[in-house]
Design an enzyme around this catalytic site. Structure first.
Site, PDB file in Angstrom:
ATOM      1  N   HIS A 130       0.840  -1.206   0.000  1.00  0.00           N
ATOM      2  CA  HIS A 130       0.000   0.000   0.000  1.00  0.00           C
ATOM      3  C   HIS A 130       0.875   1.256   0.000  1.00  0.00           C
ATOM      4  CE1 HIS A 130      -2.995  -2.707   2.329  1.00  0.00           C
ATOM      5  NE2 HIS A 130      -3.527  -2.523   1.130  1.00  0.00           N
ATOM      6  N   ARG A 144      -1.915  -6.122  -8.036  1.00  0.00           N
ATOM      7  CA  ARG A 144      -0.784  -6.986  -7.721  1.00  0.00           C
ATOM      8  C   ARG A 144      -0.643  -8.092  -8.768  1.00  0.00           C
ATOM      9  NH1 ARG A 144      -2.985  -8.352  -1.868  1.00  0.00           N
ATOM     10  NH2 ARG A 144      -4.767  -8.497  -3.256  1.00  0.00           N
ATOM     11  N   SER A 157      -2.839  -7.950   3.363  1.00  0.00           N
ATOM     12  CA  SER A 157      -3.017  -7.713   4.794  1.00  0.00           C
ATOM     13  C   SER A 157      -3.363  -9.021   5.507  1.00  0.00           C
ATOM     14  CB  SER A 157      -4.129  -6.686   5.027  1.00  0.00           C
ATOM     15  OG  SER A 157      -3.779  -5.460   4.448  1.00  0.00           O
ATOM     16  N   LYS A 192     -17.771  -6.131   7.700  1.00  0.00           N
ATOM     17  CA  LYS A 192     -16.503  -6.838   7.918  1.00  0.00           C
ATOM     18  C   LYS A 192     -16.094  -6.768   9.374  1.00  0.00           C
ATOM     19  CE  LYS A 192     -13.811  -6.921   3.640  1.00  0.00           C
ATOM     20  NZ  LYS A 192     -12.580  -6.391   2.999  1.00  0.00           N
TER      21      LYS A 192
HETATM   22  O1  PNS Z   1      -8.817  -2.750   0.431  1.00  0.00           O
HETATM   23  P1  PNS Z   1     -10.071  -3.307  -0.184  1.00  0.00           P
HETATM   24  O2  PNS Z   1     -10.877  -4.044   0.853  1.00  0.00           O
HETATM   25  O3  PNS Z   1      -9.784  -4.143  -1.396  1.00  0.00           O
HETATM   26  O4  PNS Z   1     -10.927  -2.031  -0.661  1.00  0.00           O
HETATM   27  C1  PNS Z   1     -12.193  -2.190  -1.252  1.00  0.00           C
HETATM   28  C2  PNS Z   1     -12.924  -0.834  -1.343  1.00  0.00           C
HETATM   29  C3  PNS Z   1     -12.972  -0.153   0.000  1.00  0.00           C
HETATM   30  C4  PNS Z   1     -12.164   0.062  -2.306  1.00  0.00           C
HETATM   31  C5  PNS Z   1     -14.345  -1.098  -1.902  1.00  0.00           C
HETATM   32  O5  PNS Z   1     -14.935  -2.124  -1.164  1.00  0.00           O
HETATM   33  C6  PNS Z   1     -15.235   0.134  -1.852  1.00  0.00           C
HETATM   34  O6  PNS Z   1     -15.013   1.088  -2.576  1.00  0.00           O
HETATM   35  N1  PNS Z   1     -16.242   0.102  -0.967  1.00  0.00           N
HETATM   36  C7  PNS Z   1     -17.142   1.219  -0.723  1.00  0.00           C
HETATM   37  C8  PNS Z   1     -18.546   0.911  -1.232  1.00  0.00           C
HETATM   38  C9  PNS Z   1     -18.669   1.228  -2.709  1.00  0.00           C
HETATM   39  O7  PNS Z   1     -18.368   2.320  -3.147  1.00  0.00           O
HETATM   40  N2  PNS Z   1     -19.140   0.221  -3.490  1.00  0.00           N
HETATM   41  C10 PNS Z   1     -19.307   0.380  -4.925  1.00  0.00           C
HETATM   42  C11 PNS Z   1     -18.043   0.107  -5.700  1.00  0.00           C
HETATM   43  S1  PNS Z   1     -17.649  -1.601  -5.711  1.00  0.00           S
END
Ligand code: PNS
Length: 157
Positions: A16, A89, A127, A40
């Site tokens: 990150h 990645r 993570s 979560k």
């Molecule tokens: O680190 P992660 O868990 O891969 O991040 C995922 C994240 C936070 C970027 C994604 O889950 C997100 O944007 N969640 C917020 C809800 C949202 O906007 N959903 C619509 C797009 S999928």
């Protein structure tokens, strides 16, 4: 131009951090936005994750760290940001990331997702893997910043 780097960051890894350090070269400001996700069960609270990221990005004045609830594109709009920054990645990331980018595009036509390929040496990092290693007392100082090493060690001790 402002970029939002959204994620769970539970906890932040060198992978990150690499994306953040390269993001500030491309954008005037990078807002690292920790999602509060009620679905979560994270290891660290949102507040703790924000604090961890603040500590390890002190050397980067163009970085802001924040948390949010809700849709990432709404958060981006609130900060007049037109870019969502994400790291890629390996090939298996691509499907989920492409799906998210397309979904976000349908929600906000003027917000673009920009992907940076994670450095090869961090392409295996996640993570969850780090938490697993830390849980069994394995070495993690080459994978996460020093402050996170301490937090993980004290959590699992
Ligand atoms: O680190 P992660 O868990 O891969 O991040 C995922 C994240 C936070 C970027 C994604 O889950 C997100 O944007 N969640 C917020 C809800 C949202 O906007 N959903 C619509 C797009 S999928």
């Amino acid at each position: 131009m402002i970029a939002i780097y959204p994620g769970s960051f539970d906890p932040i890894t060198f992978g990150h951090l690499d994306i953040i350090e390269r993001g500030v070269v491309l954008f005037e400001k990078v807002i690292v936005a920790v999602l509060y996700n009620p679905n979560k069960q994270p290891l660290f609270s949102v507040e703790k994750r924000v604090e961890q990221i603040i500590q390890c990005t002190r050397h980067l004045p163009q970085v802001e760290v924040d948390s949010f609830v809700g849709l990432t594109v709404d958060y981006a709009k609130l900060h007049q940001a037109k870019v969502l920054l994400r790291g890629l990645r390996v090939l298996s990331d691509f499907e989920k990331e492409l799906q998210m980018a397309h979904t976000n595009k349908t929600l906000a036509e003027d917000v673009e997702t920009v992907f940076l390929a994670t450095k090869k040496e961090y392409s295996f990092l996640s993570s969850s893997t780090i938490k697993e290693i830390a849980q069994f007392g394995g070495p993690i100082s080459h994978l996460v910043p020093e402050n996170v090493v301490k937090d993980l060690q004290s959590y699992y001790s």
